[in-house]
Enzyme design. Structure first.
Site, PDB file in Angstrom:
ATOM      1  N   ARG A   1     -12.110  13.186 -69.161  1.00  0.00           N
ATOM      2  CA  ARG A   1     -11.758  11.798 -69.455  1.00  0.00           C
ATOM      3  C   ARG A   1     -13.025  11.061 -69.896  1.00  0.00           C
ATOM      4  O   ARG A   1     -14.108  11.282 -69.327  1.00  0.00           O
ATOM      5  CB  ARG A   1     -11.164  11.106 -68.218  1.00  0.00           C
ATOM      6  CG  ARG A   1      -9.735  11.509 -67.890  1.00  0.00           C
ATOM      7  CD  ARG A   1      -8.731  11.051 -68.960  1.00  0.00           C
ATOM      8  NE  ARG A   1      -7.347  11.380 -68.630  1.00  0.00           N
ATOM      9  CZ  ARG A   1      -6.683  12.445 -69.095  1.00  0.00           C
ATOM     10  NH1 ARG A   1      -7.264  13.298 -69.900  1.00  0.00           N
ATOM     11  NH2 ARG A   1      -5.415  12.637 -68.772  1.00  0.00           N
TER      12      ARG A   1
ATOM     13  N   HIS B   1      -8.769  14.031 -78.833  1.00  0.00           N
ATOM     14  CA  HIS B   1      -8.033  14.350 -77.592  1.00  0.00           C
ATOM     15  C   HIS B   1      -7.035  15.492 -77.833  1.00  0.00           C
ATOM     16  O   HIS B   1      -5.829  15.334 -77.619  1.00  0.00           O
ATOM     17  CB  HIS B   1      -7.323  13.100 -77.048  1.00  0.00           C
ATOM     18  CG  HIS B   1      -7.018  13.192 -75.574  1.00  0.00           C
ATOM     19  ND1 HIS B   1      -7.218  12.169 -74.696  1.00  0.00           N
ATOM     20  CD2 HIS B   1      -6.523  14.210 -74.825  1.00  0.00           C
ATOM     21  CE1 HIS B   1      -6.859  12.532 -73.479  1.00  0.00           C
ATOM     22  NE2 HIS B   1      -6.434  13.783 -73.526  1.00  0.00           N
TER      23      HIS B   1
END
Ligand code: NAP
Length: 318
Positions: free
Chosen positions: A233, A281
């Site tokens: 993250r 991502h």
């Protein structure tokens, strides 16, 4: 009659259709309905919600929820938005996701070990200059996080001959046959791992304890010339501190798949930094088909036994 399962999310129409079709195929005995299609009586009776970036206001309208099944492995947003007495959150633990993520870790580890960023830069200058070869056995990969994804990555790296060091909250062994450079816990263990790794791979959950973990001090403890891969993250890494280390030439390269703000804003200096590879991502996408099989197994176990699947520890945050 059994209440339907609620499907809550803010995905686009294509993604929603793919997940709904996969869920219907994996558990034909269940009815899975998107939130707007639930009648008031059904909303009052729903026990299970399958979610992908749900709106908290919709979750709040399901008072009988026994548990929430996330379609993502990372659940920091659900944990943050959850009421103190809210239903348990079950995150996605999917062997196919672990395989995909381990493949990405190996691919981008090779990218760094075989000096591809440097050759890309040399090509831009029409520069013909072989660089010394460093074998996997001479390359130590430090893994932050030895959970479902970190363990799969360690196994894949080990099969490719890399030396692996690991860091976790509680002591965890590396899988058998992985060339080990040690496993560590705690702040002192983190310092040792940072000093060992030629390539550092972050696969930690985002929690109160890991937010901003990779700051100037921790990045400064990394081996000079080492590289970083963040597949976890964005908020675990302090982007400004990373840029400072890269600009000073103390770190060689960073492969970043996750960012504090996603999509990464066009004005971010990361986009154009020569020592940064930006990915959108994509390192560990959820496969609707395999995720639906995992969800179906959890749902069936719950219907048969009444037992909620293993859930996130709200205090720990993962
Ligand atoms: P997991 O099974 O819960 O494993 C988490 C690991 O991190 C565990 O080894 C845990 O230690 C360790 N850990 C947690 N807090 C720590 C701390 N404060 N200090 C040291 N170690 C700590 O999670 P996972 O399934 O492997 O997933 C990891 C993360 O990957 C997810 O949370 C998500 O954010 C990210 N992810 C990214 C993508 C992508 O596409 N980029 C896709 C999927 C997941 P213990 O073993 O002692 O509990």
């Amino acid at each position: 009659m059994r209440a339907p399962i609620a499907f809550l999310g803010t995905l686009d129409a294509g993604e929603t259709a793919a997940f709904r079709a996969a869920l219907a195929a994996a558990m034909p005995e269940e009815t899975v309905l998107p939130f707007p299609d639930l009648s008031p009586a059904q909303r009052a009776a729903v026990e299970i919600a399958v979610v992908a970036n749900p709106l908290p206001a919709e979750v709040a309208q399901l008072p009988a929820l026994a548990w929430i099944q996330s379609l993502w492995a990372g659940v920091e947003r659900l944990v943050r938005e959850r009421d103190a007495d809210g239903p348990p959150i079950v995150r996605l633990v999917d062997p196919e996701l672990a395989r995909t993520m381990a493949e990405a870790v190996l691919a981008w580890t090779y990218y760094l070990q075989r000096d591809m960023p440097a050759y890309r830069a040399q090509q831009a200058d029409a520069l013909w200059r072989p660089r010394p070869y460093r074998s996997p056995a001479e390359t130590t990969v430090g893994l932050l996080g030895l959970g479902a994804l970190g363990t799969a990555a360690a196994a894949r790296l080990g099969q490719a001959g890399f030396r692996v060091a690991g860091w976790s909250r509680t002591p965890r062994p590396l899988p058998a046959d992985v060339p080990s450079a040690g496993t560590f816990t705690g702040e002192a263990g983190l310092s040792r791992l940072l000093a060992l790794g030629d390539i550092l791979v972050c696969l930690l959950p985002l929690t109160a304890a890991t937010r901003g973990l990779l700051d100037a001090r921790r990045l400064g403890a990394m081996k000079p010339g080492a590289a970083l891969i963040n597949f976890a993250r964005g908020a675990i890494l302090v982007e400004a501190d990373l840029l400072a280390r890269l600009d000073a030439g103390l770190l060689a390269h960073a492969v970043l798949d996750v960012f504090e703000t996603e999509p990464l804003p066009a004005a971010s200096p990361l986009w154009r930094h020569p020592a940064v590879t930006v990915l959108p991502h994509i390192s560990g996408p959820t496969s609707p088909r395999s995720a639906a099989r995992v969800v179906a197994a959890n749902v069936r176990a719950f219907r048969e036994t009444g037992q909620v699947p293993a859930a996130v520890d709200a205090a720990r945050g993962y």
